[in-house]
Every structure is written in structure tokens, then in C-alpha cells.
Design a protein around this motif. Structure first.
Motif, short mmCIF file in Angstrom:
data_model
loop_
_atom_site.label_atom_id
_atom_site.label_comp_id
_atom_site.label_asym_id
_atom_site.label_seq_id
_atom_site.Cartn_x
_atom_site.Cartn_y
_atom_site.Cartn_z
N GLY A 141 0.85 -1.19 0.00
CA GLY A 141 0.00 0.00 0.00
C GLY A 141 0.88 1.23 0.00
N GLN A 142 0.26 2.38 0.15
CA GLN A 142 1.02 3.63 0.15
C GLN A 142 0.99 4.30 1.52
N THR A 143 2.05 5.06 1.77
CA THR A 143 2.17 5.83 3.01
C THR A 143 1.40 7.15 2.88
N LEU A 144 1.41 7.92 3.92
CA LEU A 144 0.71 9.21 3.91
C LEU A 144 1.36 10.19 2.94
N ASP A 145 2.67 10.06 2.71
CA ASP A 145 3.36 10.89 1.72
C ASP A 145 3.29 10.30 0.32
N GLY A 146 2.60 9.19 0.16
CA GLY A 146 2.43 8.59 -1.16
C GLY A 146 3.55 7.68 -1.60
N GLN A 147 4.41 7.25 -0.67
CA GLN A 147 5.46 6.30 -1.01
C GLN A 147 4.92 4.86 -0.92
N GLU A 148 5.56 3.96 -1.69
CA GLU A 148 5.15 2.56 -1.65
C GLU A 148 5.74 1.87 -0.42
N LEU A 149 4.96 0.96 0.13
CA LEU A 149 5.43 0.13 1.24
C LEU A 149 5.85 -1.22 0.65
N ASN A 207 11.66 -1.52 5.03
CA ASN A 207 11.47 -0.19 5.64
C ASN A 207 9.99 0.04 5.87
N MET A 208 9.57 -0.02 7.12
CA MET A 208 8.17 0.19 7.49
C MET A 208 7.79 1.67 7.52
N ASN A 209 8.78 2.56 7.48
CA ASN A 209 8.48 3.98 7.66
C ASN A 209 9.23 4.83 6.64
N PRO A 210 8.88 4.70 5.36
CA PRO A 210 9.56 5.49 4.33
C PRO A 210 9.43 6.99 4.52
N ASP A 211 8.27 7.45 4.99
CA ASP A 211 8.07 8.89 5.14
C ASP A 211 8.99 9.48 6.19
#
Length: 376
Positions: A141-149, A207-211
Motif C-alpha cells: 500500500g502507500q504511506t501518507l506521503d504517497g510512497q510505496e510500502l 522499511n516500514m516507515n519510508p516517510d
């Protein structure tokens, strides 16, 4: 002889974090920026230019108010001039101020709380691993900043193993560990990897936290949320990273889980378990202790005497992933902690705890798992 170059400090790059509040000659006064919408701070990463052959003093004035001020005594900042090799710099802590002294050989020097693992390196890792035989990639899915998980799946066995790292983005040693784990698991000539791939299916979230990683945070995501306090009730608004990962875990099931972290204050490698969960079973506990004790025999970089306090029966914090997964799935779960300082049982004056040692520890963890995968 030419005039001296003007000194400069910048942090406007992937995972950068520092604020310049003053300069006097070759001395800079600095502050670490807080995580967005949070009071947490401790991660720093910045570039010094124009300082070749000069004795520079860098003072982080707000170190005493950091999330874990107990992490500063005995700590050494990391410095690199090629962004490949990160050495320990002369560092001291007194009266709430962290002072770094260094004489660069070149006009570019990078300083960081620990050897960085940038999002660009993350993308390179994912791309490199995803094209290896037998590796499947998906975005959870995507993060709040729109990065892929990103999630990489390796192996075809019945046991379901989840490895995930950097819930706290400033703990970059965790993704160095992931790089080591992926390199070993995808090596066709490695007998341990071949056995593990036959026995288990590995789901790996490097990486669970790309943002938070890109923003230069210590502990939180884009909206200041500590992901490792969201596992009881994740939401799309606060913690989509956990929401997506837990949904995928629910789909696959979980037999073994390892959450990879770094600890600011404790100068040792250790694991924390799930003592205190309401659904505790002796079988889970026996397997957890077997993994811990086997790893301690396998590598002198791991020990069992020092670590976190154990929760009383029924008192485990189920908002934390290790506790939640062990309680929900009846699996063997654990949190691996590596130091920002060094392993005081086996110190390395030049490098301290390092990317290379993090990667080697991953290989040792997988060998340990291989000894017991059939019983999990």
C-alpha cells in the motif's frame, strides 16, 4: 596559496536533519529538528563543505532535550567523506551539548547519528533483490506521503516468516540488517538459505516507515505517529503502514516474526520478547528462549544478560508489534535491538557498531532460525 573556502553546512537532502543557529570561525552551533508534529528528535544527518585540513567544532546545543539523552554518554557520531565508509568521530557530551570535533581531509564530509540508509539506497535494494530468481515483489500500500510500502517474498515453504524493520526511521542499522538478510536469503550457493527457502516463505518489509526516513525523523511517520504503538488499532489516517502490513500478515498467517530496531542507550545487541501477553503459551516461550540462546552461542556480537525489563503476566503492551503478533497469531515473535554506540562486549574503536556488523548479524540470525524452523 589561495584564500580559505567558506565553510557551509546543509541538510536539504534525503534523510537530512540539522539547523544551523550560529557560526564563529570554524565552530558551528547546531540544533536537531523535531520530528514533524512530534516532540521526538535525536537523528541528525548533515553535510559540511569547505573544511579540508581545518579543525572544525560542531556543537549540537539541544542534545540534552533529545528523546533519549542517555544515548549521548559514550556515543560517537559517524562521519564519512566518501559516503561509503562511516567512521567514529571524536565526540563528547557535557552540560546538554553534544560536541563533535573533526579535521576533514577533503572539502566534503557527512555526519550522521548512524550510517544513513537513504530512500534511494532502499529503492536500489528493492530493485536489485526483486529481479533475483524466486523473489516476488509487491507494494502493500502507500504511506501518507504517497510512497510505496515494499514487501519482498522469498521461499516456498509452509512456515510463514515475517521480517520487518525501521518502524522507527532513525534506526538505520535495521535496514542494513535487512540488506544482509536479503543478500543471504537470495544466495543460491548458500546452503542455509536453500534450506530456509524450502521450509518457509519469508515476507520481508525492509522499511516500514519510508516517510519518516526521507523526512529525517527519529521515531515517527509523516504525522508524528510512533508506528510501534499502533498495532492494536491501526488506521488509514494515522498509521497506514501498520494497517497495510497487518492486513497482509492476517492473510498469510505468521509463524515467526522479527521486528528489527536500534537502541539509543544500551551498548549491546539483545532481543525483547512477548512475556506478559494474555495468550502466552509455554511452547512459544520455549522456542523464543531457544532462538535467543542459540544466537548467543553463534555470535559474540549478541548477548542475553542486558536488555529491557520483562512485562508481568497479562501486562504486555499490545500496541507494540511483537506483543500483538505473538498474542494474535500464537507465533514466536521478537524485537531485535542493535546499538547506536557499540557492542561494549566486543568494541571497535574505529567503526563502533556498523553496517557491516549489522549485515553479519542478519546472516547469523538466519542461521539460528534454520536450526529450529521445523519446530516453529
Amino acid at each position: 596559496m589561495g584564500a580559505k573556502l567558506a565553510l557551509g553546512i546543509s541538510a536539504a537532502f534525503d534523510s537530512g536533519n540539522i539547523i544551523v543557529v550560529g557560526q564563529e570561525g570554524d565552530r558551528f552551533d547546531l540544533e536537531i529538528a523535531r520530528d514533524h508534529e512530534s516532540d521526538f528528535y535525536q537523528w541528525f544527518h548533515f553535510r559540511l563543505t569547505g573544511a579540508a585540513g581545518r579543525d572544525v567544532t560542531l556543537r549540537i546545543l539541544n542534545a540534552g532535550g533529545a528523546a533519549y539523552p542517555g544515548g549521548w554518554p559514550g556515543y560517537h557520531a559517524r562521519v564519512s567523506e566518501d559516503r561509503q565508509h562511516w567512521h567514529q568521530a571524536e565526540t563528547g557530551y557535557a552540560d546538554g551539548v553534544l560536541t563533535i570535533r573533526h579535521r576533514p581531509a577533503t572539502n566534503n564530509a557527512w555526519f550522521a547519528y548512524f550510517a544513513p540508509y537513504s530512500m534511494e539506497r532502499h529503492h536500489d535494494l528493492v530493485a536489485r533483490m526483486a529481479v533475483r530468481p524466486g523473489v516476488r515483489h509487491r507494494s502493500l500500500g502507500q504511506t501518507l506521503d504517497g510512497q510505496e510500502l515494499d514487501c519482498l517474498t522469498v521461499g516456498t515453504g509452509a512456515k510463514q516468516v515475517w521480517l520487518y524493520a525501521r518502524q522507527h526511521p532513525g534506526e538505520t542499522m535495521a535496514e542494513w540488517w535487512m540488506e544482509g538478510a536479503l543478500e543471504r536469503l537470495t544466495d543460491d550457493q548458500d546452503s542455509v538459505a536453500r534450506a530456509l527457502r524450502a521450509a518457509a516463505t519469508f515476507h520481508i518489509v525492509p522499511n516500514m516507515n519510508p516517510d519518516g526516513s526521507r523526512r529525517g525523523h527519529l521515531r515517527t511517520n509523516a504525522v508524528g505517529v510512533n508506528l510501534n504503538r499502533e498495532w492494536h488499532e491501526p488506521s488509514a489516517e494515522r498509521s497506514p503502514e501498520v494497517l497495510h502490513t497487518l492486513a497482509a500478515m492476517q492473510e498469510s498467517g505468521v509463524d515467526f516474526a522479527m521486528d528489527v530496531h536500534g537502541d539509543e542507550a544500551i551498548p549491546h545487541v539483545f532481543i525483547a520478547g512477548f512475556e506478559g501477553i494474555p495468550a502466552w503459551t509455554d511452547r512459544q516461550g520455549e522456542l523464543y528462549h531457544r532462538f535467543r540462546d542459540t544466537l548467543a552461542r553463534r555470535t559474540p556480537d549478541f548477548q542475553t544478560a542486558r536488555g529491557y525489563d520483562v512485562a508481568a503476566p497479562g501486562k504486555a503492551n499490545l500496541s507494540m508489534s511483537t506483543n500483538q503478533l505473538a498474542n494474535r497469531f500464537g507465533c514466536v515473535a521478537m524485537t531485535l535491538e542493535m546499538p547506536f554506540k557499540d557492542n561494549d562486549d566486543l568494541p571497535d574503536p574505529a567503526y563502533g557498531w556498523s553496517p557491516a556488523r549489522s549485515k553479519q548479524l542478519a546472516a547469523d540470525c538466519l542461521a539460528t532460525l534454520n536450526e529450529m524452523i521445523g519446530d516453529i
